[in-house]
Design a protein around this motif. Structure first.
Motif, PDB file in Angstrom:
ATOM      1  N   TYR A 120       0.840  -1.207   0.000  1.00 58.28           N
ATOM      2  CA  TYR A 120       0.000   0.000   0.000  1.00 58.28           C
ATOM      3  C   TYR A 120       0.873   1.255   0.000  1.00 58.28           C
ATOM      4  O   TYR A 120       0.656   2.180  -0.788  1.00 58.28           O
ATOM      5  N   ALA A 164       2.775   1.775  -3.283  1.00 54.79           N
ATOM      6  CA  ALA A 164       1.897   2.193  -4.375  1.00 54.79           C
ATOM      7  C   ALA A 164       1.615   3.688  -4.321  1.00 54.79           C
ATOM      8  O   ALA A 164       1.271   4.293  -5.333  1.00 54.79           O
ATOM      9  N   ARG A 165       1.783   4.297  -3.158  1.00 57.49           N
ATOM     10  CA  ARG A 165       1.476   5.706  -2.993  1.00 57.49           C
ATOM     11  C   ARG A 165       2.717   6.584  -2.918  1.00 57.49           C
ATOM     12  O   ARG A 165       2.627   7.764  -2.620  1.00 57.49           O
ATOM     13  N   LYS A 190       2.319  -4.135  -8.598  1.00 59.03           N
ATOM     14  CA  LYS A 190       1.258  -3.144  -8.852  1.00 59.03           C
ATOM     15  C   LYS A 190      -0.072  -3.851  -9.081  1.00 59.03           C
ATOM     16  O   LYS A 190      -1.108  -3.413  -8.564  1.00 59.03           O
ATOM     17  N   LEU A 204       7.390  -0.947  -6.595  1.00 59.90           N
ATOM     18  CA  LEU A 204       6.556  -2.091  -6.948  1.00 59.90           C
ATOM     19  C   LEU A 204       6.908  -2.537  -8.361  1.00 59.90           C
ATOM     20  O   LEU A 204       7.105  -1.696  -9.246  1.00 59.90           O
ATOM     21  N   GLU A 226      -1.286  -5.241  -5.699  1.00 61.38           N
ATOM     22  CA  GLU A 226      -1.746  -4.172  -4.810  1.00 61.38           C
ATOM     23  C   GLU A 226      -3.075  -3.618  -5.299  1.00 61.38           C
ATOM     24  O   GLU A 226      -3.971  -3.333  -4.499  1.00 61.38           O
ATOM     25  N   ASP A 227      -3.233  -3.500  -6.606  1.00 60.96           N
ATOM     26  CA  ASP A 227      -4.505  -3.031  -7.156  1.00 60.96           C
ATOM     27  C   ASP A 227      -5.624  -4.014  -6.807  1.00 60.96           C
ATOM     28  O   ASP A 227      -6.731  -3.609  -6.458  1.00 60.96           O
TER      29      ASP A 227
END
Length: 148
Positions: free
Chosen positions: A39, A42-43, A97, A92, A100-101
């Protein structure tokens, strides 16, 4: 005053915080800690290992072991910093990715389903209350202080 600990204990169990694996996407079973790491990655744009460990409130040794696992699973790429050879940045991979999505979609679906049981005002109140609780926790010297 209500038993706040009991309320939080039940909330944690309902979120699956005590489960060994929190999320399953395709062939991957991901732990709660690994989900938090994915998480955060990803940000962020190539954060250092230390930055992510501090953000999630984990000591660097334990965090490093988690990263090794995620690298072996080809979900995370660890690159040495060009400026400081002692520092590593995390990214990632495409597989990471995608995973995580998938986790994000599962959580949105779950939370959407939970919030369907609330009125609009109750939903707003819950979100505002969680913000207030998180702000109070960040000011306490007795609990972790993630950098949000």
């Amino acid at each position: 005053m209500e038993d706040i600990r009991a309320i939080l204990q039940i909330t944690m169990r309902r979120f699956g915080m005590l489960n060994k694996n929190c999320c399953s996407v395709e062939d991957f079973d991901i732990s709660q800690v690994q989900s938090h790491i994915l998480y955060e990655l990803a940000r962020s744009k190539g954060p250092s290992m230390q930055q992510v460990a501090e953000t999630i409130g984990m000591d660097i040794t334990t965090f490093s072991r988690q990263i090794q696992t995620l690298v072996k699973l080809e979900l995370v790429e660890k690159r040495q910093s060009a400026e400081d050879k002692r520092m590593y940045h995390l990214y990632l991979t495409e597989k990471g990715k995608h995973l995580e999505d998938g986790i994000n979609q599962q959580m949105l679906h779950y939370l959407g389903n939970v919030f369907l049981n609330l009125s609009e005002k109750e939903s707003t109140d819950v979100v505002e209350s969680l913000k207030i609780l998180n702000a109070a926790m960040s000011k306490s010297n007795m609990c972790c202080k993630p950098y949000y």
